[in-house]
Design a protein around this motif. Structure first.
Motif, PDB file in Angstrom:
ATOM      1  N   HIS A  69     -29.986  30.383  19.845  1.00 33.46           N
ATOM      2  CA  HIS A  69     -29.196  29.328  20.844  1.00 33.46           C
ATOM      3  C   HIS A  69     -28.400  28.796  19.876  1.00 33.46           C
ATOM      4  O   HIS A  69     -28.304  28.402  18.801  1.00 33.46           O
ATOM      5  N   GLN A  70     -26.988  28.729  20.502  1.00 38.50           N
ATOM      6  CA  GLN A  70     -25.826  28.165  19.877  1.00 38.50           C
ATOM      7  C   GLN A  70     -25.110  27.282  20.747  1.00 38.50           C
ATOM      8  O   GLN A  70     -25.052  27.294  21.863  1.00 38.50           O
ATOM      9  N   HIS A  71     -24.309  26.315  19.838  1.00 41.88           N
ATOM     10  CA  HIS A  71     -23.606  25.434  20.435  1.00 41.88           C
ATOM     11  C   HIS A  71     -22.151  25.928  20.195  1.00 41.88           C
ATOM     12  O   HIS A  71     -21.670  26.207  19.150  1.00 41.88           O
ATOM     13  N   TYR A  84     -18.750  27.798  16.473  1.00 39.05           N
ATOM     14  CA  TYR A  84     -20.337  28.032  16.765  1.00 39.05           C
ATOM     15  C   TYR A  84     -21.101  27.125  15.617  1.00 39.05           C
ATOM     16  O   TYR A  84     -20.948  27.192  14.529  1.00 39.05           O
ATOM     17  N   CYS A  87     -28.012  26.157  17.103  1.00 43.08           N
ATOM     18  CA  CYS A  87     -28.955  24.903  17.774  1.00 43.08           C
ATOM     19  C   CYS A  87     -30.081  25.005  16.764  1.00 43.08           C
ATOM     20  O   CYS A  87     -30.928  25.600  16.611  1.00 43.08           O
ATOM     21  N   CYS A  95     -32.742  18.545  18.310  1.00 39.82           N
ATOM     22  CA  CYS A  95     -31.479  19.006  18.137  1.00 39.82           C
ATOM     23  C   CYS A  95     -30.400  17.882  18.562  1.00 39.82           C
ATOM     24  O   CYS A  95     -30.288  17.267  19.763  1.00 39.82           O
ATOM     25  N   CYS A  98     -28.151  18.699  21.200  1.00 40.59           N
ATOM     26  CA  CYS A  98     -28.842  18.806  22.557  1.00 40.59           C
ATOM     27  C   CYS A  98     -29.032  17.170  23.058  1.00 40.59           C
ATOM     28  O   CYS A  98     -28.739  16.863  24.366  1.00 40.59           O
ATOM     29  N   TYR A 101     -25.635  15.796  24.099  1.00 36.63           N
ATOM     30  CA  TYR A 101     -25.092  16.666  25.176  1.00 36.63           C
ATOM     31  C   TYR A 101     -25.608  15.891  26.419  1.00 36.63           C
ATOM     32  O   TYR A 101     -25.020  15.493  27.563  1.00 36.63           O
ATOM     33  N   SER A 120     -21.130  22.713  24.566  1.00 31.70           N
ATOM     34  CA  SER A 120     -21.948  23.249  25.696  1.00 31.70           C
ATOM     35  C   SER A 120     -22.926  24.233  24.673  1.00 31.70           C
ATOM     36  O   SER A 120     -22.460  24.617  23.381  1.00 31.70           O
ATOM     37  N   ARG A 121     -24.175  24.672  25.183  1.00 31.49           N
ATOM     38  CA  ARG A 121     -25.047  25.691  24.481  1.00 31.49           C
ATOM     39  C   ARG A 121     -25.093  27.076  25.327  1.00 31.49           C
ATOM     40  O   ARG A 121     -24.947  27.006  26.439  1.00 31.49           O
ATOM     41  N   THR A 123     -27.170  30.934  25.038  1.00 34.98           N
ATOM     42  CA  THR A 123     -27.975  31.867  24.307  1.00 34.98           C
ATOM     43  C   THR A 123     -27.681  33.205  24.397  1.00 34.98           C
ATOM     44  O   THR A 123     -27.428  33.821  25.331  1.00 34.98           O
ATOM     45  N   THR A 297     -26.218  29.063  29.552  1.00 33.11           N
ATOM     46  CA  THR A 297     -25.890  28.004  29.108  1.00 33.11           C
ATOM     47  C   THR A 297     -26.947  27.031  29.608  1.00 33.11           C
ATOM     48  O   THR A 297     -28.085  27.328  30.068  1.00 33.11           O
TER      49      THR A 297
END
Length: 314
Positions: A69-71, A84, A87, A95, A98, A101, A120-121, A123, A297
């Motif tokens: 998972h990345q933001h 990047y 997460c 997180c 998160c 967000y 935004s996140r 995967t 997302t």
């Protein structure tokens, strides 16, 4: 590295010399990442690839993909903070990105809701692949690369595992797996993978030759039994220039954490002096600059903790 012939180090070297050819080359595969991109919107992108098992340097079979998972921080006014960030829910149940967000997303203030999209996140799933055919990039054919893919392709793999498209199939299996017809079309502003599909069950091909197999009378499944063939395939899988482990999620470094705090402070409406100071302290070496994936997302099913623990049928 290519040796340039007939060039004297102490002569004037013309600006059209081959020594500068690196300036013309695209970096699509220099880091071992497979990045199919549409250049012809009408035609789209078409290639055939084979998902490969994850054979470690020690010769052990590991889970077939890394889930991460990345933001993506989309700060156009603060490019030194953009990029990047892994997460922290890769490691814990909390997180800061998160939390921020959802605080912004659930706000009654329209401006806050809009700001939520700045962090935004998504995967991604990282697997080894063999590029079988790619007319857009012929130089990649026959190479083992790492393919970062999103939710839709992951679901196509899961459908194969669950037998929703025929008999259940571990597509990573060397003898009973399937080649994948990758078809990417441009739909609006986004790439679409709906037309991609797995082909028929077949053993892996190396340099265009199918690995010879025998049918196991007990299971009815194909098996690669020839010792020389096994050795050749093992050597082929090990003789790669990329390692999946390099893309494991990583906890924030001290510098990244400082930047995260700065980003959160900006999103909360505080002064940006701290952001400018932190940005000047160091480069963003630990942050990926690759383009964001848009397939998975917030709001989609990210629960795939046991998805890639596919056991061999052998």
């Amino acid at each position: 590295m290519k040796e340039i012939e007939n060039v004297d180090l102490f002569d004037a070297i013309d600006a059209q010399s081959e020594t500068l050819d690196f300036l013309e080359k695209k970096g699509s595969s220099l880091d071992g990442i497979y990045r199919p991109k549409i250049t012809d919107k009408k035609k789209g992108y078409v290639a055939t690839i084979r998902f490969l098992p994850n054979l470690s340097k020690e010769g052990k079979v590991l889970q077939s993909a890394i889930e991460k998972h990345q933001h993506y921080v989309d700060f156009k006014n603060h490019p030194e903070l953009a990029g990047y960030y892994d997460c922290m829910k890769n490691f814990t149940d909390k997180c800061d990105f998160c939390t921020m967000y959802w605080k912004l997303k659930n706000s009654k203030n329209a401006s806050d809701v809009e700001k939520a999209e700045l962090i935004s996140r998504n995967t991604k799933y990282y697997s080894y692949i063999l590029v079988i055919e790619d007319e857009q990039n012929r130089d990649l054919e026959g190479k083992i690369l790492i393919y970062p893919y999103g939710y839709k392709i992951k679901e196509k793999i899961k459908d194969q595992k669950d037998g929703l498209a025929g008999d259940p199939c571990n597509i990573f299996d060397l003898a009973n797996g399937k080649d994948f017809k990758l078809v990417i079309k441009q739909v609006g502003d986004y790439p679409n993978y709906d037309s991609s599909s797995f082909l028929e069950v077949s053993p892996i091909k190396i340099q265009g030759k199918k690995a010879p197999v025998e049918v196991d009378p007990k299971t009815g499944k194909s098996k690669i039994t020839n010792p020389k063939v096994k050795e050749k395939i093992t050597n082929f899988l090990m003789d790669r220039t990329v390692n999946l482990e390099d893309h494991m999620p990583k906890e924030w470094t001290a510098e990244e954490r400082y930047k995260v705090e700065t980003i959160l402070s900006i999103l909360a409406g505080n002064e940006v002096d701290m952001a400018q100071k932190s940005a000047s302290r160091s480069s963003s070496d630990n942050i990926s600059t690759s383009e964001p994936e848009t397939e998975a997302t917030f709001g989609e099913d990210d629960d795939a903790s046991d998805f890639f623990d596919i056991e061999s049928d052998n």
